[in-house]
Design a protein around this motif. Structure first.
Motif, PDB file in Angstrom:
ATOM      1  N   ALA A 164       4.016   3.303  -6.090  1.00 46.41           N
ATOM      2  CA  ALA A 164       3.229   4.540  -6.131  1.00 46.41           C
ATOM      3  C   ALA A 164       2.812   4.875  -7.560  1.00 46.41           C
ATOM      4  N   ASN A 165       3.747   4.754  -8.488  1.00 49.91           N
ATOM      5  CA  ASN A 165       3.455   5.108  -9.881  1.00 49.91           C
ATOM      6  C   ASN A 165       2.501   4.115 -10.542  1.00 49.91           C
ATOM      7  N   LYS A 166       2.649   2.808 -10.239  1.00 50.48           N
ATOM      8  CA  LYS A 166       1.728   1.807 -10.794  1.00 50.48           C
ATOM      9  C   LYS A 166       0.306   2.050 -10.288  1.00 50.48           C
ATOM     10  N   LEU A 167       0.210   2.367  -8.987  1.00 51.76           N
ATOM     11  CA  LEU A 167      -1.102   2.630  -8.407  1.00 51.76           C
ATOM     12  C   LEU A 167      -1.723   3.886  -9.022  1.00 51.76           C
ATOM     13  N   LEU A 168      -0.902   4.904  -9.229  1.00 49.68           N
ATOM     14  CA  LEU A 168      -1.388   6.141  -9.841  1.00 49.68           C
ATOM     15  C   LEU A 168      -1.857   5.887 -11.271  1.00 49.68           C
ATOM     16  N   MET A 169      -1.060   5.149 -12.037  1.00 44.63           N
ATOM     17  CA  MET A 169      -1.428   4.853 -13.424  1.00 44.63           C
ATOM     18  C   MET A 169      -2.744   4.087 -13.488  1.00 44.63           C
ATOM     19  N   TYR A 170      -2.932   3.144 -12.560  1.00 45.52           N
ATOM     20  CA  TYR A 170      -4.175   2.362 -12.557  1.00 45.52           C
ATOM     21  C   TYR A 170      -5.373   3.273 -12.290  1.00 45.52           C
ATOM     22  N   MET A 171      -5.227   4.189 -11.324  1.00 44.73           N
ATOM     23  CA  MET A 171      -6.343   5.069 -10.978  1.00 44.73           C
ATOM     24  C   MET A 171      -6.660   6.036 -12.112  1.00 44.73           C
ATOM     25  N   ILE A 172      -5.619   6.498 -12.811  1.00 51.19           N
ATOM     26  CA  ILE A 172      -5.845   7.395 -13.951  1.00 51.19           C
ATOM     27  C   ILE A 172      -6.558   6.665 -15.080  1.00 51.19           C
ATOM     28  N   ASP A 173      -6.146   5.407 -15.334  1.00 46.26           N
ATOM     29  CA  ASP A 173      -6.755   4.620 -16.412  1.00 46.26           C
ATOM     30  C   ASP A 173      -8.158   4.139 -16.053  1.00 46.26           C
ATOM     31  N   ASN A 174      -8.433   4.043 -14.753  1.00 45.23           N
ATOM     32  CA  ASN A 174      -9.733   3.544 -14.291  1.00 45.23           C
ATOM     33  C   ASN A 174     -10.358   4.589 -13.354  1.00 45.23           C
ATOM     34  N   GLU A 175     -11.057   5.538 -13.938  1.00 41.91           N
ATOM     35  CA  GLU A 175     -11.600   6.658 -13.169  1.00 41.91           C
ATOM     36  C   GLU A 175     -12.533   6.197 -12.056  1.00 41.91           C
ATOM     37  N   ASP A 176     -13.260   5.112 -12.272  1.00 38.80           N
ATOM     38  CA  ASP A 176     -14.212   4.622 -11.265  1.00 38.80           C
ATOM     39  C   ASP A 176     -13.590   3.541 -10.385  1.00 38.80           C
ATOM     40  N   ASN A 177     -12.311   3.666 -10.109  1.00 37.80           N
ATOM     41  CA  ASN A 177     -11.629   2.647  -9.304  1.00 37.80           C
ATOM     42  C   ASN A 177     -12.162   2.645  -7.877  1.00 37.80           C
ATOM     43  N   ASP A 178     -11.906   1.546  -7.164  1.00 30.74           N
ATOM     44  CA  ASP A 178     -12.440   1.379  -5.812  1.00 30.74           C
ATOM     45  C   ASP A 178     -11.407   1.672  -4.721  1.00 30.74           C
ATOM     46  N   PHE A 179     -10.284   2.258  -5.092  1.00 27.65           N
ATOM     47  CA  PHE A 179      -9.228   2.540  -4.110  1.00 27.65           C
ATOM     48  C   PHE A 179      -9.692   3.605  -3.114  1.00 27.65           C
ATOM     49  N   ILE A 180      -9.368   3.394  -1.842  1.00 30.22           N
ATOM     50  CA  ILE A 180      -9.661   4.399  -0.815  1.00 30.22           C
ATOM     51  C   ILE A 180      -8.357   4.813  -0.129  1.00 30.22           C
TER      52      ILE A 180
END
Length: 701
Positions: A663-679
Motif C-alpha cells: 500500500a505504501n509503495k503504491l502510494l509513494m509511486y502515485m505521489i511521485d508521479n502525479e500523472d500515473n495510470d493507476f485506476i
C-alpha cells in the motif's frame, strides 16, 4: 425535581418538534454516592452549525427573559405559514417543558400554578410523576397582526421578508399553558421562579487579567458572607483613620492655608475612605505556581486559563445565588469547553467537573441539586464522556437530515436493540461493550463527520485517503475512514443506523477456497507434501462459500427484503448469485468485489492486480516489492502482469506480510508521479459515487 426534557418547535433550526432529554441522578446527594460523570451531565454533540447552541439559547430566552426577535423563527416554518394563509397560521415559537417531581422529597410551591392536581391525585401512590407545560412566544393582538400583514402584502408580494417585518413591528409575548390545546394562559407564573440557568459561553478570555477579575468577585462574595467576623473591617477602619490623620496633618492644612485668602467657607476636609472591594480590585492578583515561583496570569496558557475561568464562573454562580438549590431546578450550561484546550485537558475537565462542583456545594453547605449541560463539536469530549461513564446514556446527538434538524437520544439500550445478528442478552451486551471500547479511541469521529467509510485493511485505508484528497467533489466533505482490521464492519452497524450518518461499507468477498497438496523441497533435499488453499483463479462463485461475516450480516439482515436479493446465499452461506452493484438502504451503502477480467477477486489487492495488470504504475511497484520474483509473473514482453496469477500474487503478499508495504509503495509511486495510470477498482469507485450522490442529495433536498 429536575428538568427531564424540552421539546422545541419553530425556533431557528428546529422546525418540527424535537425532544432534548436531560439527566439527573437523585442518588448524588446520598452518603454512599460515588462520582460518575454520567450522573448529572447531559452531553449535546454534533457538527458545527447543527443547532447545539440553539438549545441552550432557547432555554436562556425562556428562563432569563431574553427577548426573541423575528429571525428566531424557522424560515421553513414561516414559508409554510405564508403558503397556508396567515389568517389561520400566525407564527409562534413553542417549548414543551417536562419536569420530574419526587412527591416524597421535592418542595414544589413554585410549580403550583401549572400543576394538574387531578393527575397528581391519580399518581399519588407513585414516588415520582412527570408534569408538562407549554411556553409560547406568540402575538399579543391577533387581529392587529393580520391587518398589518394584509396592508404590507399583495397577491404578488407574499414573501418571507414582509412577514419578518410584520413580526418585528408587532407585539409578541411569552405565555404559559398547561396543555398544547389550551386557549387560556396560566397566570402568576414565571419560569425563572422555577428554573435557574447559568450559561458559560465558549470564549471566556475577554482581557489579560480576566482571572484576577473573576476571583476578586468571588473573594468579595466570601467577604460579604463573613461580615460577622469584623477583624478585616476593623483593620480597614483603623487604616482609614490613620491615613485621614496623616492627610490632615500633611496635606489638608497646607491646602486650607492656600484657600484661606478666599474666606473660611472655602476650607476642605480630606479623608481616607477605602472599602474592601477597592482593595480587592486593586491588590488581588491571580498567580499560578511553577516550581518555587509565582507566575503572573498573563504567562498562563490559554487552555489552562479557559479551564480556570469555567471553574471560576461556576463558583461565582453558586456564591451569587441567594435562592435555595434544594427547591429550584438549577442548570449550568458550558458551551464548547474544548476552546483553547488540548485533548488531555479536555479529558481532565470531563473527568473532574462533577467532583469539583460537589466540592463547591459542600463548602456552601448545600446539596448538589444541579444539572450540567455541555455542548461540544469535538470527538475527544465525547470520547471522555463515554470512557469515564462507560455508557452512551445521556448523549443527545444533533444531526441534519434532509435539511431538518433531528435530535437523536443515545442510550445503551437503544444501541443493543439494533444489534440484529445476536439473539441472547449476554452476546448483545458483549457487542455493546466492544463498540464502547472502540468508540473511545477512534470511532467517535463519526459523530462529527459528513460521511464515513469502513474498510477492512490497511491497503484500503491508505489508498482511499489519497483518492479522497484528489477528488474535487469528495474533498469538500469531511469524510472519516475507519479501518476495522478485518471483517467487523457489521459490529458497528447499530451505531451507524442510529446516527444516520452516510456510511460506505467496503468488504472483501473472502471466498472459501478449495484445498490442494503441493510438494515442498526441504534444505536437505527431501520432499514434503503440504496442504494449502488452492492458488487457482476463481471464475464462478456459484456454490462457493464466503467467510466474510460482514458480507453475510449485511446481505441477510439489511438488504435481503428491500433489494430482493434474499437468494444470494443458501442455507450454508454459499453463493447462489453475485452482487452486481452497491447495495443501498437508508444511510448505508454496501459494496464488495465483482467479476473482473473473467475472475472473481477475493481481496482488494487481487482486484488491484486484475484491473491494473497492464498499467506501468502497478508493474513498477511490483518490481520493487518482489525484485526476485516479479519477472516470472510478467508476460507479453514483460509489459503486463499475468492475470491468471492474480491470486497467487496476492498470496505472496500475504505470506510475506507485505500488505502495508504494498500500500505504501503504491502510494509513494502515485505521489511521485502525479500523472500515473493507476485506476481504483470498480466496486470501490461505484461505492464512492453512490456516497457522493447521497451527500449531494442531502445538500440539495
Amino acid at each position: 425535581m429536575y428538568l427531564k426534557s424540552i421539546e422545541i418547535k419553530n425556533f431557528r433550526k428546529f422546525y418540527h418538534s424535537n425532544k432534548v432529554e436531560f439527566v439527573y441522578n437523585d442518588k448524588c446527594n446520598s452518603d454512599d454516592y460515588e462520582i460518575d460523570i454520567s450522573a448529572i451531565t447531559t452531553l449535546i454533540v454534533g457538527k458545527n452549525n447543527t443547532g447545539k447552541t440553539t438549545i441552550v439559547e432557547g432555554l436562556d430566552k425562556i428562563i432569563n427573559n431574553n427577548k426573541f426577535c423575528s429571525t428566531d423563527f424557522n424560515f421553513n416554518y414561516l414559508n409554510e405559514c405564508i403558503d397556508n394563509g396567515i389568517d389561520n397560521n400566525i407564527p409562534f415559537i413553542e417549548f414543551k417543558i417536562t419536569i420530574d417531581i419526587d412527591l416524597n422529597k421535592d418542595i414544589f410551591n413554585n410549580l403550583l400554578p401549572i400543576i394538574d392536581f387531578g393527575f397528581i391525585k391519580q399518581n399519588i401512590d407513585n414516588d415520582k410523576v412527570e408534569q408538562t407545560f407549554f411556553i409560547r412566544w406568540q402575538v399579543k393582538e391577533t387581529e392587529a397582526f393580520i391587518d398589518l400583514y394584509k396592508k404590507k402584502t399583495s397577491k404578488k408580494d407574499k414573501n418571507i421578508s414582509v412577514l419578518l417585518n410584520v413580526i418585528e413591528e408587532s407585539e409578541y409575548e411569552l405565555k404559559y399553558y398547561k396543555t398544547e390545546k389550551d386557549d387560556k394562559p396560566i397566570k402568576d407564573f414565571k419560569l425563572n421562579d422555577l428554573i435557574e440557568l447559568k450559561p458559560i459561553s465558549a470564549n471566556n478570555l475577554k482581557t489579560d487579567n480576566c482571572l484576577t477579575k473573576a476571583f476578586s468577585k468571588i473573594i468579595l462574595y466570601k467577604y460579604n458572607e463573613l461580615k460577622q467576623n469584623n477583624e478585616i473591617q476593623d483593620k480597614i477602619d483603623n487604616a482609614n483613620e490613620s491615613i485621614t490623620q496623616l492627610i490632615e496633618k500633611n496635606i489638608s492644612s497646607e491646602v486650607n492655608k492656600n484657600l484661606s485668602v478666599f474666606g473660611n467657607k472655602f476650607q476642605v476636609a480630606l479623608k481616607s475612605d477605602v472599602e474592601f472591594k477597592d482593595l480587592i480590585s486593586s491588590l488581588t492578583k491571580y498567580e499560578f505556581k511553577e516550581a518555587e515561583n509565582n507566575i503572573p496570569e498573563n504567562q498562563f496558557g490559554l487552555g489552562y486559563t479557559n479551564l480556570i475561568m469555567i471553574i471560576a464562573k461556576i463558583i461565582d454562580y453558586v456564591e451569587a445565588s441567594e435562592k435555595s438549590f434544594d427547591s429550584n431546578i438549577n442548570l449550568i450550561s458550558i458551551e464548547e469547553p474544548e476552546v483553547y484546550m488540548h485533548p488531555q485537558m479536555q479529558e481532565l475537565l470531563i473527568k473532574n467537573i462533577e467532583s469539583m462542583i460537589q466540592s463547591i456545594f459542600e463548602n456552601k453547605n448545600k446539596k448538589l441539586n444541579l444539572q450540567i449541560i455541555i455542548t461540544t463539536h469535538l470527538s475527544h469530549i465525547l470520547n471522555s464522556k463515554i470512557h469515564f461513564g462507560n455508557s452512551f446514556n445521556n448523549i443527545n446527538y444533533i444531526t441534519n437530515t434532509n435539511n431538518y434538524i433531528e435530535v437523536i437520544k443515545l442510550s445503551d439500550e437503544k444501541i443493543k436493540s439494533c444489534i440484529r445478528n445476536e439473539k441472547s442478552k449476554n452476546k448483545k451486551e458483549k457487542t455493546l461493550n466492544y463498540i464502547k471500547k472502540y468508540v473511545k479511541y477512534k470511532f467517535s469521529e463519526l459523530f462529527f463527520s459528513d460521511a464515513v467509510i469502513l474498510v477492512e485493511g490497511v491497503t484500503e485505508e491508505v489508498l482511499l485517503n489519497y483518492y479522497l484528497s484528489k477528488d474535487e467533489k469528495l474533498m469538500k466533505y469531511y469524510i472519516s475512514i475507519f479501518n476495522v482490521n478485518g471483517a467487523y464492519s457489521h459490529i458497528y452497524h447499530s451505531l451507524l443506523e442510529i446516527l444516520k450518518v452516510p456510511a460506505l461499507i467496503i468488504t472483501d468477498l473472502d471466498i472459501e477456497r478449495e484445498k490442494e497438496e503441493i510438494e515442498i523441497i526441504k534444505k536437505d533435499g527431501t520432499k514434503k507434501t503440504k496442504t494449502v488453499n488452492s492458488l487457482k483463479q476463481i471464475k464462478d462463485i456459484i456454490g462457493k462459500k464466503t467467510t466474510n461475516e460482514s458480507l453475510k450480516y449485511y446481505v441477510k439482515n439489511l438488504f435481503s427484503i428491500e433489494n430482493d436479493i434474499n437468494n444470494i446465499f443458501d442455507e450454508n452461506d454459499k453463493f447462489k448469485k453475485s452482487i452486481e452493484k452497491p447495495l443501498i438502504k437508508d444511510n448505508i451503502i454496501f459494496t464488495c468485489q465483482n467479476k473482473v477480467e473473467g475472475f472473481y477477486p477475493s481481496s482488494l489487492e487481487e482486484a488491484i492486480f486484475l484491473e491494473n495488470y497492464d498499467k506501468e504504475s502497478l508493474i513498477e511497484v511490483f518490481k520493487v516489492l518482489f525484485p526476485d520474483l516479479y519477472s516470472s509473473y510478467l508476460e507479453d514482453c514483460k509489459i503486463k502482469i499475468n492475470i491468471n496469477k492474480s491470486y497467487e500474487i496476492q498470496y505472496k503478499i500475504n505470506e510475506n506480510k507485505k500488505k502495508s508495504e504494498f500500500a505504501n509503495k503504491l502510494l509513494m509511486y502515485m505521489i511521485d508521479n502525479e500523472d500515473n495510470d493507476f485506476i481504483i477498482p470498480k466496486y470501490i469507485e461505484e461505492g464512492l459515487n453512490e456516497l457522493l450522490n447521497k451527500l449531494e442529495g442531502v445538500q440539495n433536498e
